[in-house]
Design a protein around this motif. Sequence first.
Motif, PDB file in Angstrom:
ATOM      1  N   VAL A  19       3.563   9.811 -18.199  1.00  0.00           N
ATOM      2  CA  VAL A  19       2.799  10.060 -16.974  1.00  0.00           C
ATOM      3  C   VAL A  19       3.700   9.810 -15.773  1.00  0.00           C
ATOM      4  CG1 VAL A  19       0.806   9.355 -15.585  1.00  0.00           C
ATOM      5  CG2 VAL A  19       0.621   9.416 -18.093  1.00  0.00           C
ATOM      6  N   HIS A  20       3.720  10.756 -14.840  1.00  0.00           N
ATOM      7  CA  HIS A  20       4.505  10.628 -13.608  1.00  0.00           C
ATOM      8  C   HIS A  20       3.557  10.433 -12.433  1.00  0.00           C
ATOM      9  CE1 HIS A  20       8.135  13.042 -15.369  1.00  0.00           C
ATOM     10  NE2 HIS A  20       7.746  12.046 -16.150  1.00  0.00           N
ATOM     11  N   VAL A  21       3.938   9.541 -11.518  1.00  0.00           N
ATOM     12  CA  VAL A  21       3.131   9.275 -10.329  1.00  0.00           C
ATOM     13  C   VAL A  21       3.986   9.576  -9.107  1.00  0.00           C
ATOM     14  CG1 VAL A  21       1.926   7.504  -8.985  1.00  0.00           C
ATOM     15  CG2 VAL A  21       1.745   7.520 -11.493  1.00  0.00           C
ATOM     16  N   GLN A  22       3.447  10.402  -8.238  1.00  0.00           N
ATOM     17  CA  GLN A  22       4.177  10.819  -7.036  1.00  0.00           C
ATOM     18  C   GLN A  22       3.274  10.638  -5.821  1.00  0.00           C
ATOM     19  OE1 GLN A  22       6.415  14.472  -7.403  1.00  0.00           O
ATOM     20  NE2 GLN A  22       5.680  15.145  -5.412  1.00  0.00           N
ATOM     21  N   TRP A  23       3.875  10.229  -4.706  1.00  0.00           N
ATOM     22  CA  TRP A  23       3.160  10.082  -3.435  1.00  0.00           C
ATOM     23  C   TRP A  23       3.715  11.092  -2.444  1.00  0.00           C
ATOM     24  CZ3 TRP A  23      -0.947   6.870  -3.004  1.00  0.00           C
ATOM     25  CH2 TRP A  23      -1.098   5.871  -3.969  1.00  0.00           C
ATOM     26  N   ASP A  24       2.834  11.833  -1.803  1.00  0.00           N
ATOM     27  CA  ASP A  24       3.222  12.796  -0.781  1.00  0.00           C
ATOM     28  C   ASP A  24       2.359  12.577   0.451  1.00  0.00           C
ATOM     29  OD1 ASP A  24       5.238  14.393  -2.099  1.00  0.00           O
ATOM     30  OD2 ASP A  24       3.629  15.134  -3.384  1.00  0.00           O
ATOM     31  N   PRO A  25       2.880  12.958   1.640  1.00  0.00           N
ATOM     32  CA  PRO A  25       2.060  12.801   2.839  1.00  0.00           C
ATOM     33  C   PRO A  25       0.722  13.531   2.690  1.00  0.00           C
ATOM     34  CG  PRO A  25       4.304  13.368   3.431  1.00  0.00           C
ATOM     35  CD  PRO A  25       4.195  13.525   1.937  1.00  0.00           C
ATOM     36  N   GLU A  26      -0.348  12.826   3.014  1.00  0.00           N
ATOM     37  CA  GLU A  26      -1.675  13.446   3.023  1.00  0.00           C
ATOM     38  C   GLU A  26      -1.695  14.513   4.106  1.00  0.00           C
ATOM     39  OE1 GLU A  26      -4.294  14.717   1.752  1.00  0.00           O
ATOM     40  OE2 GLU A  26      -5.246  12.822   1.201  1.00  0.00           O
ATOM     41  N   ARG A  27      -2.600  15.447   3.998  1.00  0.00           N
ATOM     42  CA  ARG A  27      -2.680  16.567   4.927  1.00  0.00           C
ATOM     43  C   ARG A  27      -4.050  16.615   5.599  1.00  0.00           C
ATOM     44  NH1 ARG A  27       2.252  18.956   5.921  1.00  0.00           N
ATOM     45  NH2 ARG A  27       3.544  18.391   4.138  1.00  0.00           N
ATOM     46  N   SER A  28      -4.030  17.033   6.843  1.00  0.00           N
ATOM     47  CA  SER A  28      -5.279  17.319   7.540  1.00  0.00           C
ATOM     48  C   SER A  28      -5.769  18.686   7.074  1.00  0.00           C
ATOM     49  CB  SER A  28      -5.063  17.330   9.053  1.00  0.00           C
ATOM     50  OG  SER A  28      -4.378  18.516   9.431  1.00  0.00           O
ATOM     51  N   LEU A  29      -6.988  19.040   7.433  1.00  0.00           N
ATOM     52  CA  LEU A  29      -7.491  20.361   7.045  1.00  0.00           C
ATOM     53  C   LEU A  29      -6.697  21.484   7.705  1.00  0.00           C
ATOM     54  CD1 LEU A  29     -11.351  19.898   6.863  1.00  0.00           C
ATOM     55  CD2 LEU A  29      -9.627  19.728   5.058  1.00  0.00           C
ATOM     56  N   ARG A  30      -6.026  21.192   8.799  1.00  0.00           N
ATOM     57  CA  ARG A  30      -5.178  22.196   9.453  1.00  0.00           C
ATOM     58  C   ARG A  30      -3.747  22.189   8.897  1.00  0.00           C
ATOM     59  NH1 ARG A  30      -6.749  25.159  13.214  1.00  0.00           N
ATOM     60  NH2 ARG A  30      -8.681  24.894  14.317  1.00  0.00           N
ATOM     61  N   GLY A  31      -3.482  21.305   7.919  1.00  0.00           N
ATOM     62  CA  GLY A  31      -2.180  21.297   7.257  1.00  0.00           C
ATOM     63  C   GLY A  31      -1.167  20.312   7.805  1.00  0.00           C
ATOM     64  N   ALA A  32      -1.509  19.582   8.862  1.00  0.00           N
ATOM     65  CA  ALA A  32      -0.564  18.623   9.440  1.00  0.00           C
ATOM     66  C   ALA A  32      -0.399  17.418   8.517  1.00  0.00           C
ATOM     67  CB  ALA A  32      -1.053  18.156  10.810  1.00  0.00           C
ATOM     68  N   ALA A  33       0.836  16.925   8.419  1.00  0.00           N
ATOM     69  CA  ALA A  33       1.098  15.709   7.650  1.00  0.00           C
ATOM     70  C   ALA A  33       0.470  14.526   8.374  1.00  0.00           C
ATOM     71  CB  ALA A  33       2.596  15.503   7.488  1.00  0.00           C
ATOM     72  N   LEU A  34      -0.214  13.679   7.618  1.00  0.00           N
ATOM     73  CA  LEU A  34      -0.845  12.489   8.177  1.00  0.00           C
ATOM     74  C   LEU A  34       0.028  11.270   7.909  1.00  0.00           C
ATOM     75  CD1 LEU A  34      -4.521  13.273   7.105  1.00  0.00           C
ATOM     76  CD2 LEU A  34      -3.432  13.687   9.325  1.00  0.00           C
ATOM     77  N   ASN A  35      -0.346  10.134   8.469  1.00  0.00           N
ATOM     78  CA  ASN A  35       0.497   8.939   8.338  1.00  0.00           C
ATOM     79  C   ASN A  35       0.137   8.087   7.119  1.00  0.00           C
ATOM     80  OD1 ASN A  35      -1.889   7.893   9.174  1.00  0.00           O
ATOM     81  ND2 ASN A  35      -1.076   6.702  10.873  1.00  0.00           N
ATOM     82  N   HIS A  36      -0.546   8.662   6.148  1.00  0.00           N
ATOM     83  CA  HIS A  36      -0.782   7.963   4.883  1.00  0.00           C
ATOM     84  C   HIS A  36      -0.490   8.941   3.741  1.00  0.00           C
ATOM     85  CE1 HIS A  36      -4.749   9.608   6.071  1.00  0.00           C
ATOM     86  NE2 HIS A  36      -4.935   9.791   4.796  1.00  0.00           N
TER      87      HIS A  36
END
Length: 184
Positions: free
Chosen positions: A99-116
């Motif tokens: 099993v691989h675990v990866q973290w990526d910037p969360e996205r707003s509904l408009r596609g902008a990267a969020l700070n979590h």
Amino acid sequence: MHAVRADFDDSTIVVYQAYAPAIAEPALRAGRFVAPFSFRRMTWIKPSLPWLLHRSNWAAKPGQERILAVRITRSGWERALAAGELTTGDQQRLAAAEVHVQWDPERSLRGAALNHYSIQVGLGRETVRTFVDEWIVSLTDLTPQIRRAAELVRAGRTEQARRLLPEERRYPLPADLAARLCRV
């Protein structure tokens, strides 16, 4: 900040996947993944719908035209996380991990990267079989409501679009898993 945000209840959690109709339609008819779904490759599950919508271009990318909500047992989810290795960790351990675990910037509904950050979990061949045979509680096709929400976002009506999507809240990871997986 690294935290799992998801739609969950006392016994289940919803993860999302985007598929071509050729895979989604037989799965929805069967209530579980069946051929031509591949049991021979890693499959990625994501509890963040906004991240998946960004990644699949709101179900518009070829091969990702259908968005499925896959309700699985929380015990299965936590078993997968317990077996997981961070993709940013020791590469020898990762290569051997099921099993691989990866973290990526969360996205707003408009596609902008969020700070979590949003978690994605890659299930290897052995775990995929367990996922399909033991953990899945139900499959739901979200594609029609995703398409309506996409139209609203394009029209600048993001709050209306948000109301069409499931609410996600912070998932209470067991302390040992949080300490190991949220340390990135």
